[in-house]
Design an enzyme around this catalytic site. Sequence first.
Site, PDB file in Angstrom:
ATOM      1  N   ASN A   9       0.172   9.189 -14.552  1.00 24.10           N
ATOM      2  CA  ASN A   9       1.254   9.120 -13.686  1.00 24.10           C
ATOM      3  C   ASN A   9       2.343   8.162 -14.235  1.00 24.10           C
ATOM      4  OD1 ASN A   9       3.244   9.089 -11.714  1.00 24.10           O
ATOM      5  ND2 ASN A   9       1.891   8.662 -10.085  1.00 24.10           N
ATOM      6  N   LYS A  11       5.056   7.058 -13.243  1.00 23.82           N
ATOM      7  CA  LYS A  11       5.878   6.603 -11.995  1.00 23.82           C
ATOM      8  C   LYS A  11       7.428   6.501 -12.649  1.00 23.82           C
ATOM      9  CE  LYS A  11       2.200   4.604 -10.078  1.00 23.82           C
ATOM     10  NZ  LYS A  11       1.742   3.693  -8.909  1.00 23.82           N
ATOM     11  N   HIS A  95       1.508  12.352  -3.656  1.00 18.21           N
ATOM     12  CA  HIS A  95       1.214  11.020  -4.053  1.00 18.21           C
ATOM     13  C   HIS A  95       1.678  10.237  -2.929  1.00 18.21           C
ATOM     14  CE1 HIS A  95       1.301   7.369  -6.177  1.00 18.21           C
ATOM     15  NE2 HIS A  95       0.516   7.884  -6.853  1.00 18.21           N
ATOM     16  N   GLU A  97       3.049   7.344  -2.817  1.00 17.85           N
ATOM     17  CA  GLU A  97       4.288   6.638  -2.628  1.00 17.85           C
ATOM     18  C   GLU A  97       5.238   7.662  -2.120  1.00 17.85           C
ATOM     19  OE1 GLU A  97       4.266   5.424  -6.858  1.00 17.85           O
ATOM     20  OE2 GLU A  97       2.766   3.994  -6.554  1.00 17.85           O
ATOM     21  N   GLU A 167      -6.983   9.110  -3.833  1.00 13.32           N
ATOM     22  CA  GLU A 167      -6.546   7.810  -4.451  1.00 13.32           C
ATOM     23  C   GLU A 167      -6.293   6.771  -3.168  1.00 13.32           C
ATOM     24  OE1 GLU A 167      -3.828   8.068  -8.352  1.00 13.32           O
ATOM     25  OE2 GLU A 167      -2.611   8.446  -6.393  1.00 13.32           O
ATOM     26  N   GLY A 173      -2.306   0.550  -8.040  1.00 16.45           N
ATOM     27  CA  GLY A 173      -1.394  -0.710  -8.509  1.00 16.45           C
ATOM     28  C   GLY A 173      -1.826  -1.865  -8.063  1.00 16.45           C
ATOM     29  N   SER A 212      -5.886   2.036  -9.782  1.00 15.98           N
ATOM     30  CA  SER A 212      -6.303   0.857 -10.784  1.00 15.98           C
ATOM     31  C   SER A 212      -7.345   1.217 -11.662  1.00 15.98           C
ATOM     32  CB  SER A 212      -6.804  -0.481 -10.002  1.00 15.98           C
ATOM     33  OG  SER A 212      -5.693  -0.790  -9.262  1.00 15.98           O
TER      34      SER A 212
END
Length: 257
Positions: A9, A11, A95, A97, A167, A173, A212
């Site tokens: 991904n 991003k 996701h 985010e 996730e 991150g 991560s």
Amino acid sequence: MRRPVVAGNWKMHGSRSANQALLTELERRVMPEWPVDIVVCPPYVYLADAVRTLEGGQIQVGAQDVCAEAGGAFTGQVSVAMLKDVGCRYVIVGHSERRRLNHEDDALVARKFTAVLQAGLTPVLCVGETLEEHEGHRAEAVVSRQLDAVIAMNGAASFAHAIIAYEPVWAIGTGRTATPQQAQGVHAYLRGRIAQQDAKIAGQLRILYGGSVKGGNAAELFRMPDVDGGLVGGASLSADEFQQICAAAALRDAVRH
Ligand code: PEP
């Protein structure tokens, strides 16, 4: 045996020249005999370029999101038909985010999942708990709720054509990875939830871990019996790291015990 998947991904990173360099380097490093489905998910504007660059090779292209609507007056949005038209094969939905920054709720994520499935592309459904939920021991309750919204709309059988990515939000991150045992626990739980409705589909379902993942920790995560690869953010922007992660997925059967 379930074929592992490694999806990158990107991003909101990249440029035409940087993407070209990264993809060319990845293609050079990924071995055609590796039994792994490898996917890169660049931002929308670079999807067509990526499909062209990777044409005929082992690496497939996916999108990071999609609009749940089929088309019309939805300024700034991209439909699944458009993604299919430019050659995407996978679409990430839900996701964290997007759930957090764009206020996407479980019902909207389920509608996106449906749209992707109906177009014949593969949804990669992201589920995972926040740090607060993690510390409150609510991981299973949260992923169940996220999964149930999709099952309610599409049925458990839809997971014959989908991928789940666990996730934990606190690991994305942050450099803080779930331990292999933590990941395994939630993956087994998710598989068990699908198995309650269809054991065969559950047995074939690929469940990826994201949060991560790096070249240095991929092998120990992928060694877990219910971890079928990774959804990789930051490390997918480095050819070196991404190659190591794909290699770890390719070799996992040899090192599993
Ligand atoms: C992600 O963006 O889905 C992700 C897992 O990011 P990272 O690997 O950087 O934690």
